[in-house]
Design a protein around this motif. Structure first.
Motif, PDB file in Angstrom:
ATOM      1  N   ASN A  39       0.817  -1.207   0.000  1.00 29.43           N
ATOM      2  CA  ASN A  39       0.000   0.000   0.000  1.00 29.43           C
ATOM      3  C   ASN A  39       0.853   1.260   0.000  1.00 29.43           C
ATOM      4  OD1 ASN A  39      -1.396   2.135   2.042  1.00 29.43           O
ATOM      5  ND2 ASN A  39      -2.932   1.192   0.699  1.00 29.43           N
ATOM      6  N   ARG A  40       1.961   1.212   0.751  1.00 31.75           N
ATOM      7  CA  ARG A  40       2.806   2.398   0.870  1.00 31.75           C
ATOM      8  C   ARG A  40       4.106   2.022   1.554  1.00 31.75           C
ATOM      9  NH1 ARG A  40      -0.659   2.141   4.926  1.00 31.75           N
ATOM     10  NH2 ARG A  40      -0.051   2.645   7.035  1.00 31.75           N
ATOM     11  N   ASP A  59       4.500   6.593  -1.879  1.00 28.86           N
ATOM     12  CA  ASP A  59       4.035   5.627  -2.859  1.00 28.86           C
ATOM     13  C   ASP A  59       5.261   4.927  -3.443  1.00 28.86           C
ATOM     14  OD1 ASP A  59       3.077   4.226  -5.049  1.00 28.86           O
ATOM     15  OD2 ASP A  59       1.665   5.788  -5.626  1.00 28.86           O
ATOM     16  N   TYR A  61       5.531   2.698  -5.712  1.00 31.52           N
ATOM     17  CA  TYR A  61       5.525   2.424  -7.141  1.00 31.52           C
ATOM     18  C   TYR A  61       6.072   3.605  -7.934  1.00 31.52           C
ATOM     19  CZ  TYR A  61       4.308   0.714 -11.697  1.00 31.52           C
ATOM     20  OH  TYR A  61       4.394   0.279 -12.985  1.00 31.52           O
ATOM     21  N   TYR A  62       5.704   4.803  -7.533  1.00 35.41           N
ATOM     22  CA  TYR A  62       6.103   5.968  -8.307  1.00 35.41           C
ATOM     23  C   TYR A  62       7.312   6.690  -7.757  1.00 35.41           C
ATOM     24  CZ  TYR A  62       1.796   5.292 -10.785  1.00 35.41           C
ATOM     25  OH  TYR A  62       0.799   4.754 -11.536  1.00 35.41           O
ATOM     26  N   TYR A  63       7.822   6.244  -6.621  1.00 35.53           N
ATOM     27  CA  TYR A  63       8.948   6.948  -6.033  1.00 35.53           C
ATOM     28  C   TYR A  63      10.252   6.468  -6.645  1.00 35.53           C
ATOM     29  CZ  TYR A  63      10.198  10.503  -2.804  1.00 35.53           C
ATOM     30  OH  TYR A  63      10.595  11.692  -2.284  1.00 35.53           O
ATOM     31  N   SER A 150       7.795  -1.387   4.313  1.00 35.61           N
ATOM     32  CA  SER A 150       6.680  -1.598   3.391  1.00 35.61           C
ATOM     33  C   SER A 150       5.439  -1.989   4.169  1.00 35.61           C
ATOM     34  CB  SER A 150       7.010  -2.720   2.393  1.00 35.61           C
ATOM     35  OG  SER A 150       8.131  -2.374   1.627  1.00 35.61           O
TER      36      SER A 150
END
Length: 154
Positions: A39-40, A59, A61-63, A150
């Motif tokens: 999730n984060r 986030d 995924y986008y970091y 995580s």
């Protein structure tokens, strides 16, 4: 003849009572069984002047950590699959698990293991991985050392 009828009725009654016994109830699956998605990420362990980063949620995924995504499928038969996606690669890691509240331990077939902490609050269930040391990018030319955990949700 009456005695035979009484014996027959008594036998039928005993069989009927035996048939009404409740079936054995299977114990409920542990709370960790199910599908968990990352999730984060949660930051911690930063020292001054970067303490404002502590407890920040990012986030993953986008970091700037290589587009990390993960899905844990925890099955009732004590097996699991961890579908990891990072930097264009996809890997399925498998193994067995143990749960002693609140700790879930994943024992990978390759010999590695990981511990997660289970929590549930206000109807939200989470698994928190152990914190990993990271170098957090602050800009194109600077970074700070801290930790990243995580957080997974069902």
């Amino acid at each position: 003849m009456k005695k035979l009828l009484y014996v027959f009725c008594l036998g039928f009654s005993l069989i009927s009572v035996q048939a009404c016994k409740k079936d054995t109830v299977e114990p409920a699956a542990p709370v960790v069984v199910g599908r968990w998605e990352v999730n984060r990420g949660q930051l911690s362990g930063f020292i001054a002047p970067y303490t404002n980063l502590n407890n920040a949620a990012i986030d993953l995924y986008y970091y700037d950590f290589g587009s990390f995504a993960s899905r844990l499928d925890i099955r009732a038969d004590k097996s699991f699959t961890n579908n990891l996606r990072q930097g264009g690669e996809v890997v399925d890691a498998v193994g067995t698990w143990e749960y002693t509240s609140p700790t879930l331990t994943l024992n990978y077939d390759d010999g590695d293991d990981e511990d997660y902490t289970y929590t549930s609050a206000a109807g939200v269930e989470e698994l928190a991985a152990e914190a990993q040391n990271i170098t957090f990018p602050l800009s194109a030319t600077s970074s700070a050392s801290g930790q990243l955990r995580s957080i997974y949700r069902k």
